[in-house]
Design an enzyme around this catalytic site. Structure first.
Site, PDB file in Angstrom:
ATOM      1  N   CYS A  20      38.084 110.215  14.645  1.00  0.00           N
ATOM      2  CA  CYS A  20      37.213 109.744  15.716  1.00  0.00           C
ATOM      3  C   CYS A  20      36.780 108.295  15.534  1.00  0.00           C
ATOM      4  O   CYS A  20      36.130 107.723  16.399  1.00  0.00           O
ATOM      5  CB  CYS A  20      35.991 110.654  15.825  1.00  0.00           C
ATOM      6  SG  CYS A  20      36.378 112.250  16.568  1.00  0.00           S
ATOM      7  N   LYS A  23      37.908 105.822  18.281  1.00  0.00           N
ATOM      8  CA  LYS A  23      37.271 105.720  19.596  1.00  0.00           C
ATOM      9  C   LYS A  23      37.019 104.264  19.987  1.00  0.00           C
ATOM     10  O   LYS A  23      36.702 103.425  19.143  1.00  0.00           O
ATOM     11  CB  LYS A  23      35.928 106.464  19.594  1.00  0.00           C
ATOM     12  CG  LYS A  23      36.026 107.944  19.879  1.00  0.00           C
ATOM     13  CD  LYS A  23      34.642 108.536  20.077  1.00  0.00           C
ATOM     14  CE  LYS A  23      34.690 109.986  20.498  1.00  0.00           C
ATOM     15  NZ  LYS A  23      33.342 110.538  20.738  1.00  0.00           N
ATOM     16  N   THR A  51      26.339 111.727  32.018  1.00  0.00           N
ATOM     17  CA  THR A  51      25.519 111.595  30.808  1.00  0.00           C
ATOM     18  C   THR A  51      26.370 111.561  29.538  1.00  0.00           C
ATOM     19  O   THR A  51      25.864 111.816  28.446  1.00  0.00           O
ATOM     20  CB  THR A  51      24.498 112.751  30.701  1.00  0.00           C
ATOM     21  OG1 THR A  51      25.202 114.012  30.611  1.00  0.00           O
ATOM     22  CG2 THR A  51      23.569 112.771  31.887  1.00  0.00           C
ATOM     23  N   SER A  52      27.634 111.222  29.678  1.00  0.00           N
ATOM     24  CA  SER A  52      28.549 111.138  28.524  1.00  0.00           C
ATOM     25  C   SER A  52      28.535 112.425  27.712  1.00  0.00           C
ATOM     26  O   SER A  52      28.494 112.402  26.476  1.00  0.00           O
ATOM     27  CB  SER A  52      28.170 109.947  27.634  1.00  0.00           C
ATOM     28  OG  SER A  52      28.185 108.741  28.350  1.00  0.00           O
ATOM     29  N   ASP A  54      29.931 116.278  26.368  1.00  0.00           N
ATOM     30  CA  ASP A  54      31.102 116.596  25.563  1.00  0.00           C
ATOM     31  C   ASP A  54      32.289 117.116  26.365  1.00  0.00           C
ATOM     32  O   ASP A  54      33.430 117.013  25.908  1.00  0.00           O
ATOM     33  CB  ASP A  54      30.720 117.637  24.501  1.00  0.00           C
ATOM     34  CG  ASP A  54      29.646 117.120  23.574  1.00  0.00           C
ATOM     35  OD1 ASP A  54      29.924 116.152  22.848  1.00  0.00           O
ATOM     36  OD2 ASP A  54      28.520 117.661  23.596  1.00  0.00           O
ATOM     37  N   ASP A  71      40.748 115.977  23.432  1.00  0.00           N
ATOM     38  CA  ASP A  71      40.485 115.050  22.331  1.00  0.00           C
ATOM     39  C   ASP A  71      41.754 114.896  21.515  1.00  0.00           C
ATOM     40  O   ASP A  71      42.459 115.877  21.264  1.00  0.00           O
ATOM     41  CB  ASP A  71      39.347 115.561  21.442  1.00  0.00           C
ATOM     42  CG  ASP A  71      38.484 114.416  20.908  1.00  0.00           C
ATOM     43  OD1 ASP A  71      39.076 113.405  20.482  1.00  0.00           O
ATOM     44  OD2 ASP A  71      37.252 114.537  20.912  1.00  0.00           O
ATOM     45  N   HIS A 143      52.326 118.578  26.006  1.00  0.00           N
ATOM     46  CA  HIS A 143      53.207 117.474  26.375  1.00  0.00           C
ATOM     47  C   HIS A 143      53.514 116.658  25.130  1.00  0.00           C
ATOM     48  O   HIS A 143      52.640 116.471  24.267  1.00  0.00           O
ATOM     49  CB  HIS A 143      52.551 116.592  27.442  1.00  0.00           C
ATOM     50  CG  HIS A 143      53.473 115.565  28.021  1.00  0.00           C
ATOM     51  ND1 HIS A 143      54.586 115.893  28.762  1.00  0.00           N
ATOM     52  CD2 HIS A 143      53.450 114.212  27.961  1.00  0.00           C
ATOM     53  CE1 HIS A 143      55.205 114.784  29.142  1.00  0.00           C
ATOM     54  NE2 HIS A 143      54.531 113.740  28.657  1.00  0.00           N
ATOM     55  N   ASP A 230      27.849 117.451  20.122  1.00  0.00           N
ATOM     56  CA  ASP A 230      28.394 117.383  18.769  1.00  0.00           C
ATOM     57  C   ASP A 230      28.475 115.929  18.341  1.00  0.00           C
ATOM     58  O   ASP A 230      28.651 115.021  19.150  1.00  0.00           O
ATOM     59  CB  ASP A 230      29.734 118.113  18.629  1.00  0.00           C
ATOM     60  CG  ASP A 230      30.845 117.554  19.494  1.00  0.00           C
ATOM     61  OD1 ASP A 230      30.570 116.706  20.356  1.00  0.00           O
ATOM     62  OD2 ASP A 230      31.993 117.970  19.314  1.00  0.00           O
TER      63      ASP A 230
END
EC number: 2.7.9.3
Length: 351
Positions: A20, A23, A51-52, A54, A71, A143, A230
């Protein structure tokens, strides 16, 4: 502790970042999203990008809402099986963070086909399959593409009752904040990349990043649990700030109560921090108020990007014993109360 004897290929050498920590920096991401055009939002869309949070949540009927998330990232470790496990655990976590139960996944696989042996790629996929089996869901498709850097992840779908969705925007003044996993994954990954992580540190890293956040689906049925998210790439401070902004509240964190993985503080003191930590602070530091007692190392830990990090739960003080007991039963021995929610401007205060 970078490679196994039978796997001399260093996956992390193929990527410019890992986990992560890949990002896009929060400030840059906010600027990108500001430039995106608006679109009609159907009433059934209970949670979108506002609100961004998860994952997206779409109401199907009075009893069911669909949770959808994705993700993916580049290798954070060199062992292909462990990489697959970590990436899958991280992706599934978003469903648990909304209070849902995962039902199905699709694999996203991008690999440098001419540079990685087929068996290495196969082990990555097998690692993801193993975690999905643990979560009780099939990988029903996906994919694949040929890519310059190795990338693996999942699209994950889940179900939750519409009344039990746990958004990151529903924290209330007076709530206590519980963190489910200790911090420090980014520091450990930085040490790993520089061959400075011992076997014990690597084991702690893998255990932490491959532990599914299953308590989330059970926490959703507790009336005293108001909000969840999270902690991942933006670090504890970044995701606490998203919670504060979404709910229009102030978040207060007690640094002395924040759990940290063994050996991490010493590694951070020795300079093993990620570039993402500094980018995180640059993106949201103006909304963070640090007490003078907070050291530079502690600041680095608070902004440390967490891959497959823990749940951050905002709950009524009366619910804390039940919440902690649930975490303990599910194997999260480090879960702890780390702060509280108060009325005030959307900021994070650390003492």
């Amino acid at each position: 502790m970078n490679t196994s004897v039978d796997n001399p290929i260093r996956l992390t050498s193929f990527s410019h970042g890992g986990g992560c920590g890949c990002k896009i920096a929060p400030g840059v991401l906010a600027d990108i999203l500001k430039r995106s055009s608006g679109f009609p939002v159907p009433k059934e869309l209970l949670v979108g990008i506002e609100t961004s949070d998860d994952a997206a949540v779409y109401k199907l009927n009075d009893e069911q809402a669909l949770i959808a998330t994705t993700d993916f990232f580049m290798p954070i470790v060199d062992d292909p099986y462990d990489f697959g496990r970590i990436a899958a655990t991280n992706a599934i976590s978003d469903v648990y963070a909304m209070g849902g139960t995962p039902i199905m996944a699709l694999a996203l696989v991008a690999m440098p086909i001419n540079q990685l042996p087929v068996d290495v790629i196969g082990k990555i996929i097998q690692g993801g399959e193993a975690v999905c089996a643990e979560a009780g869901i099939p990988i029903a498709g996906g994919h694949t593409i040929d890519s310059v850097e190795p990338i693996y992840g999942l699209v994950v779908m889940g179900l939750v009752h519409p009344d039990r969705v746990k958004r990151n925007a529903d924290a209330r003044p007076g709530d206590k904040l519980v963190l489910g996993k200790p911090l420090g994954v980014g520091v450990l990954s930085a040490a790993l990349k520089k061959n400075a992580l011992d076997a014990e540190g690597y084991k702690a890293m893998i255990v932490n990043t491959t532990r599914l956040n299953k308590p989330g689906r059970l926490l959703s049925s507790m009336p005293g649990v108001h909000a969840m998210t999270d902690v991942t790439g933006f670090g504890l401070l970044g995701h606490a700030l998203e919670l504060a902004r979404g709910a229009g509240v102030s978040v207060q964190i007690d640094m002395s109560s924040v759990p940290v993985l063994p050996g991490v503080s010493a590694l951070a003191e020795a300079g093993f921090v990620t570039g993402a930590s500094a980018r995180n602070w640059a993106g949201y530091g103006e909304s963070i108020i640090l007490a003078e007692s907070v050291s530079a190392v502690q600041k680095a830990l608070l902004t440390d990007p967490q891959t497959s990090g823990g749940l951050l739960v905002s709950c009524d003080p009366a619910a804390v014993p039940e919440v902690l007991a649930l975490f303990q039963r599910e194997g999260f021995a480090d879960a702890a109360v780390i702060g509280e929610v108060a009325a005030g401007a959307p900021q994070v205060h650390v003492k």
